[in-house]
Design an enzyme around this catalytic site. Structure first.
Site, PDB file in Angstrom:
ATOM      1  N   HIS A  82     -14.733  -3.169  -3.480  1.00  0.00           N
ATOM      2  CA  HIS A  82     -13.275  -2.982  -3.499  1.00  0.00           C
ATOM      3  C   HIS A  82     -12.816  -1.583  -3.139  1.00  0.00           C
ATOM      4  O   HIS A  82     -11.615  -1.307  -3.157  1.00  0.00           O
ATOM      5  CB  HIS A  82     -12.709  -3.327  -4.873  1.00  0.00           C
ATOM      6  CG  HIS A  82     -12.758  -4.780  -5.175  1.00  0.00           C
ATOM      7  ND1 HIS A  82     -11.736  -5.645  -4.883  1.00  0.00           N
ATOM      8  CD2 HIS A  82     -13.738  -5.534  -5.726  1.00  0.00           C
ATOM      9  CE1 HIS A  82     -12.071  -6.866  -5.251  1.00  0.00           C
ATOM     10  NE2 HIS A  82     -13.287  -6.828  -5.770  1.00  0.00           N
ATOM     11  N   LYS A 120       1.896   1.303  -8.393  1.00  0.00           N
ATOM     12  CA  LYS A 120       0.448   1.111  -8.306  1.00  0.00           C
ATOM     13  C   LYS A 120      -0.216   2.149  -9.211  1.00  0.00           C
ATOM     14  O   LYS A 120       0.432   3.086  -9.658  1.00  0.00           O
ATOM     15  CB  LYS A 120      -0.056   1.235  -6.879  1.00  0.00           C
ATOM     16  CG  LYS A 120       0.423   2.483  -6.144  1.00  0.00           C
ATOM     17  CD  LYS A 120       0.003   2.490  -4.700  1.00  0.00           C
ATOM     18  CE  LYS A 120       0.827   1.581  -3.802  1.00  0.00           C
ATOM     19  NZ  LYS A 120       0.117   0.534  -3.152  1.00  0.00           N
ATOM     20  N   ARG A 121      -1.499   1.978  -9.452  1.00  0.00           N
ATOM     21  CA  ARG A 121      -2.263   2.938 -10.216  1.00  0.00           C
ATOM     22  C   ARG A 121      -1.987   4.353  -9.684  1.00  0.00           C
ATOM     23  O   ARG A 121      -1.826   4.526  -8.473  1.00  0.00           O
ATOM     24  CB  ARG A 121      -3.738   2.613  -9.953  1.00  0.00           C
ATOM     25  CG  ARG A 121      -4.702   2.797 -11.039  1.00  0.00           C
ATOM     26  CD  ARG A 121      -5.864   1.846 -10.846  1.00  0.00           C
ATOM     27  NE  ARG A 121      -6.470   1.843  -9.527  1.00  0.00           N
ATOM     28  CZ  ARG A 121      -7.332   2.750  -9.076  1.00  0.00           C
ATOM     29  NH1 ARG A 121      -7.658   3.784  -9.821  1.00  0.00           N
ATOM     30  NH2 ARG A 121      -7.887   2.613  -7.883  1.00  0.00           N
ATOM     31  N   LYS A 167       2.975  -8.589  -1.805  1.00  0.00           N
ATOM     32  CA  LYS A 167       4.017  -9.108  -2.707  1.00  0.00           C
ATOM     33  C   LYS A 167       5.394  -8.612  -2.275  1.00  0.00           C
ATOM     34  O   LYS A 167       6.371  -9.356  -2.291  1.00  0.00           O
ATOM     35  CB  LYS A 167       3.727  -8.660  -4.149  1.00  0.00           C
ATOM     36  CG  LYS A 167       2.432  -9.238  -4.695  1.00  0.00           C
ATOM     37  CD  LYS A 167       1.947  -8.527  -5.957  1.00  0.00           C
ATOM     38  CE  LYS A 167       0.487  -8.856  -6.204  1.00  0.00           C
ATOM     39  NZ  LYS A 167      -0.176  -7.946  -7.161  1.00  0.00           N
ATOM     40  N   THR A 175      -2.533  -4.909  -2.523  1.00  0.00           N
ATOM     41  CA  THR A 175      -2.023  -6.283  -2.657  1.00  0.00           C
ATOM     42  C   THR A 175      -0.534  -6.266  -2.987  1.00  0.00           C
ATOM     43  O   THR A 175       0.168  -7.229  -2.699  1.00  0.00           O
ATOM     44  CB  THR A 175      -2.790  -7.076  -3.741  1.00  0.00           C
ATOM     45  OG1 THR A 175      -2.992  -6.241  -4.872  1.00  0.00           O
ATOM     46  CG2 THR A 175      -4.135  -7.560  -3.230  1.00  0.00           C
ATOM     47  N   LYS A 195      -3.646   7.503  -3.223  1.00  0.00           N
ATOM     48  CA  LYS A 195      -2.502   6.614  -3.007  1.00  0.00           C
ATOM     49  C   LYS A 195      -1.247   7.428  -2.681  1.00  0.00           C
ATOM     50  O   LYS A 195      -0.237   6.914  -2.274  1.00  0.00           O
ATOM     51  CB  LYS A 195      -2.284   5.715  -4.220  1.00  0.00           C
ATOM     52  CG  LYS A 195      -3.472   4.752  -4.469  1.00  0.00           C
ATOM     53  CD  LYS A 195      -3.266   3.841  -5.657  1.00  0.00           C
ATOM     54  CE  LYS A 195      -4.513   3.064  -6.059  1.00  0.00           C
ATOM     55  NZ  LYS A 195      -4.694   1.784  -5.388  1.00  0.00           N
TER      56      LYS A 195
HETATM   57  C1  GFP Z   1      -8.642  -1.965  -5.694  1.00  0.00           C
HETATM   58  C2  GFP Z   1      -8.446  -1.334  -4.336  1.00  0.00           C
HETATM   59  C3  GFP Z   1      -7.295  -1.999  -3.600  1.00  0.00           C
HETATM   60  C4  GFP Z   1      -7.587  -3.497  -3.495  1.00  0.00           C
HETATM   61  C5  GFP Z   1      -7.898  -4.069  -4.873  1.00  0.00           C
HETATM   62  C6  GFP Z   1      -8.345  -5.516  -4.820  1.00  0.00           C
HETATM   63  O1  GFP Z   1      -7.447  -1.921  -6.430  1.00  0.00           O
HETATM   64  O2  GFP Z   1      -7.120  -1.465  -2.323  1.00  0.00           O
HETATM   65  O3  GFP Z   1      -6.489  -4.164  -2.956  1.00  0.00           O
HETATM   66  O4  GFP Z   1      -8.946  -3.343  -5.508  1.00  0.00           O
HETATM   67  O5  GFP Z   1      -9.361  -5.668  -3.876  1.00  0.00           O
HETATM   68  F1  GFP Z   1      -8.232   0.004  -4.435  1.00  0.00           F
HETATM   69  P1  GFP Z   1      -6.823  -0.812  -7.365  1.00  0.00           P
HETATM   70  O6  GFP Z   1      -7.614  -0.891  -8.612  1.00  0.00           O
HETATM   71  O7  GFP Z   1      -6.880   0.482  -6.712  1.00  0.00           O
HETATM   72  O8  GFP Z   1      -5.420  -1.222  -7.575  1.00  0.00           O
END
Ligand code: GFP
Length: 800
Positions: A353, A539-540, A651, A647, A545
């Protein structure tokens, strides 16, 4: 035939009242929203139970191949609406309740968010849990039932404060069913000796082990209107009665309870690291023991377990599934090593990921040996065999980079790749980067294992549930077929230039903005102008980011407005929602900066409501459902190459926001879907970023010194512009200038500002704006997780 098919309003009312009697001994008019929620949830569970049981039994009876999705995170949010919608009784229940004076939304509000995850990773797992039964695939989740979810975020004096999220009520979680019947023992610590048997085989003998009881809690995962119900199994730890004497003191017991207390215990200490490792093994061992036992019931040969079982390693946390399955097969079912290995590698598959090195998990081999001694031996053997297999066939450097044990550390990604048959990234660019860069040595060894599966979202939650007004408008415009076949959203393409339809969509958006503005007024007392552009980044919080780039643009606007009191800009409200990992100092400083900047701007009357900044406390799935439908602009501004997929970007587009993005992760695929004119792209692409890496020529100080406008923005962090941020401001300034701006904010700044200016202009032309927004909605269907998971099911797991 599912029970829900025969339900009537009258029956629901009767059952609901009965349930209130049974659970609380009260009448409906005495009940609180909490009590009503519990009663309704239990009722739903009852209605679903026969299908749930049938699904479970069919697996063994029909010997169905089943996939198990192992994940340390699941982030379901609330389940009531999703469950009602998927059962096809949402409207019926709503009407039934209305008839007895109950508003379904009050019950929805009473449900607590289930936040057993951090961000995108966990949310994706939950979207998959929704999609798997929907496409009729036998795919079950396996994880941990944390007593505390991801922390509850409070903002105090602008700082993030973390409070425990006690999401479980004293009666547990209403959706779950505890199944002590299916509990298993998990062994950790101790010594393991290999003792030769008469047959010549070596058998492990354990000494001084600690035994934990793993007790499953099952949660139904309901498919969309198809009677299919899958299972999400979350494990809790207990002290087995038989081994009580091993845990004589209260402190001993607490240590055990801690295993399922929190997600990601702080790993700054060895104790915290141990806890994490135990969590991982606990979840993997408990899950695999029950999976193998259920396969055993089929009466088929163990060496062919891959024909009926697939296990997915979601990120590296469950990587011990590989050696644990080997242990079960070799030690308990007495398979030869080679046979066990052949089937294990066919069972296992892995998703990566992120390419960030911090996420490529490694464990100290000493710690590993202390906690899971048998697994340590097995990993050692896997590593030895790996080296033997490739020695002389490839460069030794390749083996050195790819083997599992290096410098006394166990590399979990390497274990997942070597021990499985499939490795996938989560967007096209991300998979390319894995192949060309991060995992290129593995690609050399196993090109056939690599594949891409672009992420997706559970579109029903992110459209029908989160955005009922838009859904009603879509029904009116293109019929309601899109509710079951999301690709029908494409029909909206016919209306992109229709001014009446554009106006309808505009009005829906404004109503959603009002809904969010009301929430902000209620929670923070800030008045927001809904004619402003609602510009959102949720987002986180992470440096890559680049929430900070967004902040820099806000500072620039602020300076412009201060310089020229008469300046008119398209009014903007910037929203942030983000949690910073408790130990992530820099991220917490960014939160402080945002909050202080918000205070400064929101209280400056001379800005005449042209600029507002809102930091939404405790961002979670439910809040996302409120925010995303209200967004005009979706900020997806990570440094190109760093965001694996994203993701929320999907959305937002589904809800008609325009994406302002770098060419990163799935943004690229969104651009392909809507065309260049309907997305706003800025900044360096991945090649430009990588060119800096190879040339080592990035010099943020030079950019800073040669661009006065930018210099002024960056200096605002340290010149007192933003009150109460002396320390944080310097930390940020240093990161940008003294430490050469790792994520290239300075280089991307000017283009970002220019594209933001373009957006401000564009927004003035409501028709064009709406047409672009509708183009996004129309083309969002391709990001449904139903389709993504179908690809996993067919191409990786072979369960369809
Ligand atoms: C991580 C990645 C994202 C990805 C998600 C699901 O998410 O780019 O879309 O996994 O695959 F960084 P975060 O924990 O950063 O939100």
């Amino acid at each position: 035939m599912a029970i829900v098919m025969q339900l009537t309003k009258e029956k629901i009312i009767q059952d609901f009242k009965m349930q209130l009697h049974e659970d609380f001994m009260i009448q409906n008019d005495e009940a609180t929203a909490d009590e009503r929620f519990i009663a309704l949830a239990k009722l739903v569970k009852c209605y679903v139970m026969p299908d749930w049981l049938r699904g479970r039994d069919e697996i063994v009876k029909e010997q169905k191949k089943t996939a198990y999705y192992f994940s340390i995170e699941f982030l379901p949010g609330k389940m009531l609406q999703t469950n009602l919608l998927n059962l096809g009784i949402y409207d019926l229940v709503q009407e039934a309740l209305r008839e007895i004076g109950v508003d379904l939304m009050d019950l929805v509000d009473a449900e607590r968010d289930m936040a057993l995850g951090n961000g995108g990773l966990g949310r994706l797992a939950s979207c998959f849990m929704d999609s798997l039964p929907t496409i009729g695939a036998p795919g079950f989740g396996n994880g941990i039932r944390y007593k505390y979810g991801l922390f509850k975020q409070k903002i105090v004096n602008g700082y993030q404060v973390e409070l425990p999220d006690a999401w479980l009520s004293s009666d547990g979680n209403v959706w779950e069913t505890k199944k002590p019947h299916s509990a298993v023992d998990v062994k950790i610590y101790g010594n393991v000796y290999l003792v030769p048997q008469e047959s010549g085989d070596l058998k492990p003998v354990y000494e001084n082990v600690k035994t934990l009881r793993a007790v499953p809690y099952d949660m139904m995962q309901i498919g969309f209107k198809n009677d299919v119900v899958n299972n999400l199994r979350l494990w809790d730890v207990e002290i087995p009665e038989k081994y009580e004497l091993d845990y004589p003191t209260l402190a001993d017991r607490r240590r055990i309870e801690d295993i399922t207390s929190v997600l990601y215990p702080d790993d700054a200490t060895r104790e915290g690291q141990s806890l994490r490792l135990i969590q991982e093994y606990f979840m993997v061992s408990a899950g695999l023991q029950t999976i193998v036992a259920s396969y055993a019931k089929m009466g088929l040969p163990m060496a062919k377990i891959h024909e009926k079982i697939a296990v997915h390693i979601n990120d590296t946390h469950p990587a011990m599934a590989v050696p644990e399955l080997m242990r079960i097969l070799v030690d308990e079912y007495e398979l030869d090593w080679d046979d066990a290995w052949a089937t294990t590698t066919q069972v296992m598959s892995y998703t990566n990921h992120t390419i960030l090195s911090e996420a490529l998990e490694k464990w100290d081999a000493g710690l590993f040996k202390e906690i899971v001694p048998r697994i340590h031996q097995i990993v050692g053997e896997i590593d030895r065999q790996f080296v033997k297999t490739w020695a002389g066939k490839v460069d030794t450097a390749v083996i050195d980079h790819t083997r599992i044990i290096q410098n006394n550390q166990i590399h979990m990604a390497n274990l997942s790749i070597i021990g499985g048959h499939s490795v996938n990234g989560v967007a096209k660019l991300h998979t390319e980067l894995l192949i060309e860069d991060v995992l290129k040595d593995f690609y050399l060894l196993y090109p056939e294992k690599f594949n891409n599966k672009t992420n997706g979202i559970a579109q029903r939650r992110w459209s029908q549930i989160a955005n009922p007004s838009m859904s009603a408008l879509l029904d009116k415009q293109i019929g309601d077929g899109w509710r079951s076949n999301i690709h029908e959203l494409l029909k909206l393409e016919d209306f992109l230039e229709d001014a009446t339809v554009q106006l309808d969509f505009y009005q829906v958006k404004q109503a959603n903005k009002q809904r969010l503005a009301d929430y902000v007024k209620k929670t923070q007392g800030i008045d927001l102008p809904i004619h402003a552009i609602f510009d959102v980044q949720v987002k986180r919080l992470h440096a890559y980011k680049r929430q900070l780039l967004n902040v820099m643009h806000i500072i620039k606007l602020y300076q412009d407005l201060k310089d020229n009191a008469a300046l008119e800009i398209t009014p903007r409200v910037f929203f942030f929602g983000a949690k910073a990992a408790p130990g992530y100092h820099f991220a917490k400083s960014v939160i402080k900066i945002i909050n202080e900047l918000a205070n400064l701007i929101n209280n400056d009357a001379r800005l005449r409501d042209q600029l507002k900044v809102v930091f939404l406390e405790n961002y979670n799935v439910s809040l996302a459902e409120l925010i995303i439908p209200a967004a005009d602009v979706s900020e997806q501004i990570s440094t190109a190459g760093k965001e694996a997929s994203g993701t929320s970007n999907m959305k937002f587009m589904m809800n008609g926001a325009l994406t302002l993005a770098t060419l990163d992760g799935a943004n690229i695929e969104i651009k392909d879907a809507v065309g260049e004119d309907n997305i706003v792209i800025f900044g360096m692409d991945k090649d430009a970023v990588y060119a800096h890496y190879t040339r080592h020529d990035y010099n943020s100080r030079y950019i800073y010194e040669t661009n006065p406008r930018l210099k002024r923005v960056v200096d605002a962090f340290i010149d007192g512009t933003i009150p109460n941020t002396h320390y944080e401001g310097h930390e940020i300034w240093d990161a940008l200038i003294s430490y050469n701006d790792e994520y290239f904010l300075l280089e991307d700044f000017e283009d970002y500002v220019a594209k933001q200016a373009y957006i401000s202009e564009l927004y003035k032309d409501k028709n064009t704006w709406q047409s672009k927004a509708m183009k996004n909605i129309a083309n969002s269907g391709r990001f449904t997780s139903d389709d993504t998971i179908e690809l996993y099911a067919r191409e990786i797991w072979g369960i369809l």
